[in-house]
Design an enzyme around this catalytic site. Structure first.
Site, PDB file in Angstrom:
ATOM      1  N   SER A 540       7.980   1.856   1.611  1.00 65.32           N
ATOM      2  CA  SER A 540       7.164   2.916   1.039  1.00 65.32           C
ATOM      3  C   SER A 540       8.036   4.162   0.826  1.00 65.32           C
ATOM      4  O   SER A 540       8.989   4.115   0.065  1.00 65.32           O
ATOM      5  CB  SER A 540       5.963   3.192   1.947  1.00 65.32           C
ATOM      6  OG  SER A 540       4.976   3.915   1.262  1.00 65.32           O
ATOM      7  N   ASP A 625      -1.141  -2.849  -4.964  1.00 67.34           N
ATOM      8  CA  ASP A 625      -0.775  -1.732  -4.091  1.00 67.34           C
ATOM      9  C   ASP A 625      -1.437  -0.441  -4.573  1.00 67.34           C
ATOM     10  O   ASP A 625      -1.289  -0.047  -5.726  1.00 67.34           O
ATOM     11  CB  ASP A 625       0.757  -1.573  -4.088  1.00 67.34           C
ATOM     12  CG  ASP A 625       1.243  -0.729  -2.927  1.00 67.34           C
ATOM     13  OD1 ASP A 625       0.530   0.222  -2.543  1.00 67.34           O
ATOM     14  OD2 ASP A 625       2.330  -1.015  -2.398  1.00 67.34           O
ATOM     15  N   HIS A 660      -0.405  -2.674  -0.453  1.00 67.35           N
ATOM     16  CA  HIS A 660       0.643  -1.932   0.247  1.00 67.35           C
ATOM     17  C   HIS A 660       0.994  -2.536   1.610  1.00 67.35           C
ATOM     18  O   HIS A 660       2.131  -2.512   2.023  1.00 67.35           O
ATOM     19  CB  HIS A 660       0.184  -0.482   0.424  1.00 67.35           C
ATOM     20  CG  HIS A 660       1.291   0.478   0.682  1.00 67.35           C
ATOM     21  ND1 HIS A 660       2.275   0.743  -0.231  1.00 67.35           N
ATOM     22  CD2 HIS A 660       1.568   1.260   1.757  1.00 67.35           C
ATOM     23  CE1 HIS A 660       3.115   1.655   0.266  1.00 67.35           C
ATOM     24  NE2 HIS A 660       2.698   1.972   1.471  1.00 67.35           N
TER      25      HIS A 660
END
Length: 688
Positions: A540, A625, A660
């Site tokens: 991330s 995501d 995610h």
């Protein structure tokens, strides 16, 4: 056989797109990928997945071995330590061979038969992705609100179950954050709705049990698109609290939980830069805040009838060397969670000030934090402890007698684990500006510092989020094959206090990247490893870190894993229709401002890909995501393929069913870790 010659990687079509702002033009040849409805985009991702499968086919046996190994360390029929809330003991357990938890409870006594609330294994049947969350029991113990996400976009649908009959109410409340809270009348439910496009949490609604959600009443709307909002109940159960916050500013609204149709009142109006959080106890609210320039936060209190900041008085003053992170309130004790020199501290203070002390932790690297403590009238504090070498323990601590009871230590199955076989240490690397950067490491005892050890360096470095040194049974698969695992506590986190965060954001963001590189150089210089054996990993915002690092110092690493990486920083931060963008201006800056635009462009990984050699790289993403859109890594890899001058491995793996957080099942998630570890071990020439 050189697979890089046998299998040709996909080549993405180039369509020139001019992006102009502040008189500056950027050319984005892969902008067309910003559309998950475009069949050509899906075709490209599928081809990258096919290439990934071909290039990693020779590691399938290793992946399977790693998966079985990691799964074999997990106690499959595991059970959480029960906690008591409002007359019931609640527990979560897993059954052998099953991916999802079973939630249950027992009334008053742990020896009575369990009442199953939800068997998520049954509920998840037929879904590629399934996440149950937001379990919220009504005050009379008869109802449970819960939430489900079956797409992995973190858009939850809230439902309500009658725990006496086992039946579900018909109403479905869609597009929520998943969390909710009951008023004290057992029929009024508050919840948070998301913006359909940006997924920003921006509305608080009031729902009446048994009614059509279309009739729900909007009680608060957050119109500032840099803020998110949420709702919860105080531990005292006296107040419903609406929180509204951005990165640097907070505001709360409160309402007596016995008066669900009343008007919320503002606790303290927002002032830019004023952060605070509130806890209720008897006639006062306790406020953790940065008021008066308290960078590391202090504790104040104010009467329930006079909550604005002119009424706040100090309880624990600000200290430069202690970061005040949180508090837990009990009838006779105040428990304060602090951080000093990077280490967690738990401080216990009697309300009558007759006694104050810290829980003793003697390790140089460890993680300790207060756990689930829903009861007010108790002298027992539950906390959790682990370290890089010590599995997680859940501990009950008697705050009067100072006796501790270890309720559970995480079992590492398989019979081969002995924590005495591993060592951990903390060392300090010197950054280019002279700042000392802490690093915590774990490895099997007996390694030699001859510069030949494979070493995986991990970091995050954003949002003030601290990666504490925690135990991982999964990680043993690397340690037992000779790897050193290192966590770089770089600026941008809060490991060394609030200023550590401030020094790694906005116009100081480059410190995050150069700190990571300087840690790598230090580990090489101290002969823990060498560029031929050093590997970098982040996800991330940590994936942004990876992207910046490989542009700046690619020669330091043999391999890099970038998971769900945030790499197209400028374009994303200029698009306020994308989830998270507007709420992130305080972290990265707003590129509509020319100064921030130029600074951001100077490090944005996608904008700085150039003709040079790059390490071997594995990039992962999820099609759905909601945090980092799939097109960022997809565009990045296309540009890397176009410009890189080396013959190193470059792979993209897109999970077409997840977002995610990756796969939802506990064992499916291990398969993704096995892929990553196999990538590293293959580069290192380790086949077992």
């Amino acid at each position: 056989m050189d697979l890089r010659k046998e299998f040709l990687p996909p080549k993405a079509r180039k369509i020139e797109k001019k992006l102009e702002i502040h008189g500056d033009v950027r050319i984005d040849n892969y902008y067309w990928m910003n559309n998950r409805e475009n069949p050509e985009v899906i075709d490209y991702l599928d081809k990258e997945n096919e290439y990934f499968e071909k290039m990693t086919a020779h590691t399938k046996e290793l992946q399977q071995k790693l998966f079985e190994e990691m799964k074999g360390r997990i106690k499959e029929d595991d059970e959480s330590v029960p906690y008591k809330l409002n007359g019931y003991w609640y527990l979560t357990r897993f059954e052998t061979g099953k991916d999802y938890p079973v939630y249950s409870r027992k009334k008053e006594n742990l020896n009575v038969p369990e009442e199953i609330l939800f068997d998520v294994n049954e509920m998840a049947e037929g879904y590629d992705y399934y996440r149950l969350g937001g379990l919220n029991i009504s005050p009379d113990n008869k109802l449970c609100a819960f939430a489900v996400d079956t797409i992995s976009r973190r858009k939850y649908t809230i439902r309500i179950k009658d725990l006496e009959t086992g039946k579900f109410y018909s109403e479905e409340i869609k597009n929520t954050t998943g969390s909710s809270t009951w008023a004290n009348d057992n029929k009024t439910l508050y919840y948070t709705k998301k913006d359909e496009q940006t997924l920003r949490s921006y509305q608080i609604y009031r729902h009446i049990l048994g009614t059509d959600p279309a009739e729900d009443v909007l009680v608060f709307q957050e119109d500032d698109d840099t803020f998110n909002t949420y709702v919860y109940k105080s531990k005292s159960r006296k107040y419903i609290i609406i929180g509204s916050g951005s990165t640097l500013t907070m505001e709360y609204r409160i309402l007596e939980a016995d008066n669900p149709e009343g008007e919320f009142r503002v606790f303290q109006p927002r002032i830019k830069g004023l952060e605070y959080s509130i806890s209720h106890f008897e006639d006062h609210f306790y406020v953790v805040t940065n008021k008066d320039g308290a960078a590391n936060f202090k504790l104040m209190r104010t009467p329930v009838s006079q909550t604005t900041m002119e009424n706040w008085v100090d309880v624990i003053p600000h200290r430069k060397d202690y970061l005040l992170e949180d508090i837990d309130i009990f009838r006779d004790f105040l428990v304060v969670s602090e951080r000093n020199n990077g280490l967690n501290k738990i401080r216990i203070i009697r309300w009558d000030n007759s006694e104050e002390y810290y829980l003793p932790f003697n390790n140089e690297t460890y993680t300790a934090y207060t756990s689930i403590n829903p009861a007010f009238n108790t002298k027992t504090l539950r906390y959790t402890y682990n370290s890089l070498t010590t599995p997680t323990s859940v501990i009950d601590f008697d705050m009067e007698t100072k006796e501790k009871t270890v309720l559970k230590e995480q079992e590492v199955m398989g019979g081969n684990f002995n924590k005495n076989n591993y060592s951990s240490e903390r060392l300090w690397a010197t950054a280019e500006d002279g700042t000392k950067i802490p690093v915590t490491m774990v490895f099997r005892k007996g390694i030699l510092r001859e510069g030949k050890n494979p070493l995986l360096q991990y970091a995050y470095g954003s949002y003030g989020s601290t990666i504490d040194p925690y135990f991982s049974s999964v990680r043993l698969s690397l340690l037992d094959r000779g790897f050193i695992y290192a966590i770089a506590h770089i600026r941008g986190g809060e490991y060394l206090g609030r200023n550590w965060y401030e020094d790694g954001k906005l116009y100081n963001k480059m410190n995050t990247f150069t700190d990571y590189i300087d840690v790598s150089k230090h580990l090489i210089q101290e002969n823990y490893t060498s560029p031929e054996h050093l590997y970098a990993m982040g996800g991330s915002a940590g994936g942004l870190l990876m992207g910046a690092v490989v542009n700046i110092a690619p020669q330091l690493y043999n391999g890099v894993i970038a998971a769900v990486p945030f790499v197209d920083v400028v374009t994303t931060m200029l698009d306020d229709s994308i989830p998270l963008t507007t709420g992130e201006y305080d972290e990265w800056g707003n590129p509509n401002n020319k100064g921030y635009y130029e600074y951001m462009k100077s490090y944005s990984p996608y904008d700085n890909v150039k003709a040079q050699e790059y390490p071997n790289m594995l990039i992962t993403t999820g099609l759905h995501d909601s945090q980092v859109q799939y097109w960022e890594p997809a565009k990045w890899i296309a540009k890397l393929r176009e410009l890189k001058t080396d013959n190193n491995v470059l792979l993209l793996h897109t999970n077409m069913d997840a977002g995610h957080g990756g796969a939802s099942g506990r064992f499916e998630a291990l398969k993704e870790v096995a892929e990553e570890y196999a990538f590293l071990l293959d580069l290192e020439g380790i086949e077992l």
